[in-house]
Enzyme design. Structure first.
Site, mmCIF file in Angstrom:
data_model
loop_
_atom_site.group_PDB
_atom_site.id
_atom_site.type_symbol
_atom_site.label_atom_id
_atom_site.label_comp_id
_atom_site.label_asym_id
_atom_site.label_seq_id
_atom_site.Cartn_x
_atom_site.Cartn_y
_atom_site.Cartn_z
ATOM 1 N N ASN A 9 0.856 -1.191 0.000
ATOM 2 C CA ASN A 9 0.000 0.000 0.000
ATOM 3 C C ASN A 9 0.889 1.238 0.000
ATOM 4 O OD1 ASN A 9 -1.949 1.952 0.349
ATOM 5 N ND2 ASN A 9 -2.400 1.423 2.473
ATOM 6 N N TRP A 10 0.960 1.900 -1.161
ATOM 7 C CA TRP A 10 1.866 3.036 -1.297
ATOM 8 C C TRP A 10 1.322 4.321 -0.682
ATOM 9 C CZ3 TRP A 10 3.708 2.412 -7.099
ATOM 10 C CH2 TRP A 10 4.384 1.190 -7.227
ATOM 11 N N LYS A 11 0.058 4.327 -0.335
ATOM 12 C CA LYS A 11 -0.591 5.487 0.294
ATOM 13 C C LYS A 11 -0.360 6.747 -0.568
ATOM 14 C CE LYS A 11 -0.132 3.199 4.724
ATOM 15 N NZ LYS A 11 0.039 3.333 6.187
ATOM 16 N N HIS A 95 -9.311 0.711 5.524
ATOM 17 C CA HIS A 95 -8.019 1.006 6.155
ATOM 18 C C HIS A 95 -8.218 2.001 7.293
ATOM 19 C CE1 HIS A 95 -3.863 2.280 6.720
ATOM 20 N NE2 HIS A 95 -3.499 1.210 6.048
ATOM 21 N N GLU A 97 -6.641 4.465 8.266
ATOM 22 C CA GLU A 97 -6.460 5.880 7.922
ATOM 23 C C GLU A 97 -7.699 6.452 7.246
ATOM 24 O OE1 GLU A 97 -1.676 5.155 7.456
ATOM 25 O OE2 GLU A 97 -2.900 5.417 5.665
ATOM 26 N N GLU A 167 -5.123 -5.280 10.864
ATOM 27 C CA GLU A 167 -4.112 -4.254 11.084
ATOM 28 C C GLU A 167 -4.320 -3.611 12.450
ATOM 29 O OE1 GLU A 167 -4.457 -0.987 8.342
ATOM 30 O OE2 GLU A 167 -6.500 -0.602 8.982
ATOM 31 N N GLY A 173 2.707 2.765 11.292
ATOM 32 C CA GLY A 173 3.489 3.999 11.249
ATOM 33 C C GLY A 173 4.100 4.378 12.577
ATOM 34 N N SER A 213 3.383 -2.380 10.191
ATOM 35 C CA SER A 213 4.833 -2.139 10.245
ATOM 36 C C SER A 213 5.646 -3.410 10.031
ATOM 37 C CB SER A 213 5.220 -1.482 11.576
ATOM 38 O OG SER A 213 4.614 -0.211 11.702
ATOM 39 N N GLY A 234 3.040 -1.350 4.325
ATOM 40 C CA GLY A 234 3.025 0.095 4.125
ATOM 41 C C GLY A 234 4.383 0.626 3.702
ATOM 42 N N GLY A 235 5.082 1.250 4.631
ATOM 43 C CA GLY A 235 6.346 1.926 4.312
ATOM 44 C C GLY A 235 7.374 1.057 3.617
#
Length: 250
Positions: A9-11, A95, A97, A167, A173, A213, A234-235
């Site tokens: 997920n590149w957000k 998600h 967010e 999640e 994050g 993470s 994610g990251g």
């Protein structure tokens, strides 16, 4: 046998050129013989180009969101048919967010879930508890409540078209990661809930992936757990080598 899945997920990161470079780098080091379903979720403006670049590759392209209407006067929104017209393979819904920053509640997510499944778009549906829920030992109740108000409102599900992504919000994050034992505990709980609602056959075939993470050095221990079928990354998905190292951890 359940599908093993790693989805990046590149957000709201990387522009067009960076997205192209990222995809090309992943393609160079990805071994398509790996028995893992690999997915990437770029931003909306780059989905068409991403789909073209992944054509003929064993890399699926996901959208990070979709509207709950098929068409209409909804300025700034994107519909299922729009995604299908550019060969997008699936969509991430629920998600944390989206829930937190854009006030997406369970009623809205249920409508998005229904319109996606009814129009044959695979859904990667996110659920999970906050740090407060975890501290109060309410994480099981929170997860069950989210499922009861969304997925479990649907009479029948196709494991080929629905992936559950657990999640823990406190591990997104923050640099914190649920221990492999914590991940397995909740994944097993979710699978048991699926069994109670839809039966053993559906439960055994539904992939449940972990998001929170995940890094190359933690992925293998998490993915080795019986009810963990991969990860929503994610990251680390913004680094081609880290992402593929995570894929190879399964």
């Amino acid at each position: 046998m359940r599908k093993k899945i790693v989805a990046g997920n590149w957000k709201m990161n990387v522009d067009l050129n960076e997205s192209i470079d990222l995809i090309e780098s992943i393609k160079k080091i990805y071994d398509p013989s790996d028995d893992v379903e690999v997915c990437i979720a770029p931003s909306f403006p780059f989905l068409k180009e991403s789909s073209k670049l992944c054509q003929g590759e064993k890399i699926k392209v996901l959208a990070q969101n979709v509207n709950d209407n098929l068409k209409g006067a909804f300025t700034g929104e994107v519909s299922i048919d729009m995604l299908k017209s550019i060969n997008v393979d699936g969509v991430i819904l629920g998600h944390s967010e989206r829930r937190e920053h854009f006030n997406e509640d369970d009623d809205l997510l249920l409508r998005k879930l229904k319109v996606s499944l009814e129009n044959n778009i695979k859904v990667y549906f996110c659920i999970g508890e906050s740090f407060v829920d975890r501290e109060k030992n309410n994480h099981f109740e929170k997860v069950k409540n989210q499922l009861d108000k969304t997925v479990f409102k649907i009479d029948s599900i196709d494991p080929e078209n629905l992936v559950i992504a657990y999640e823990p919000i406190w591990a997104i994050g923050t640099g914190l990661t649920a221990s492999p034992e914590q991940a397995q505990e909740v994944h097993k709980y979710i699978r048991n809930l699926l069994r109670e609602r839809y039966g053993k056959k559906i439960s055994d075939k539904t992939s449940i992936i972990y998001g929170g993470s995940v890094k190359p050095n933690s992925a293998r221990d998490i993915f080795e757990k019986e009810d963990v079928d991969g990860g929503l990354i994610g990251g680390a998905s913004l680094s081609p080598q880290d992402f593929i190292d995570i894929v190879r951890s399964i």
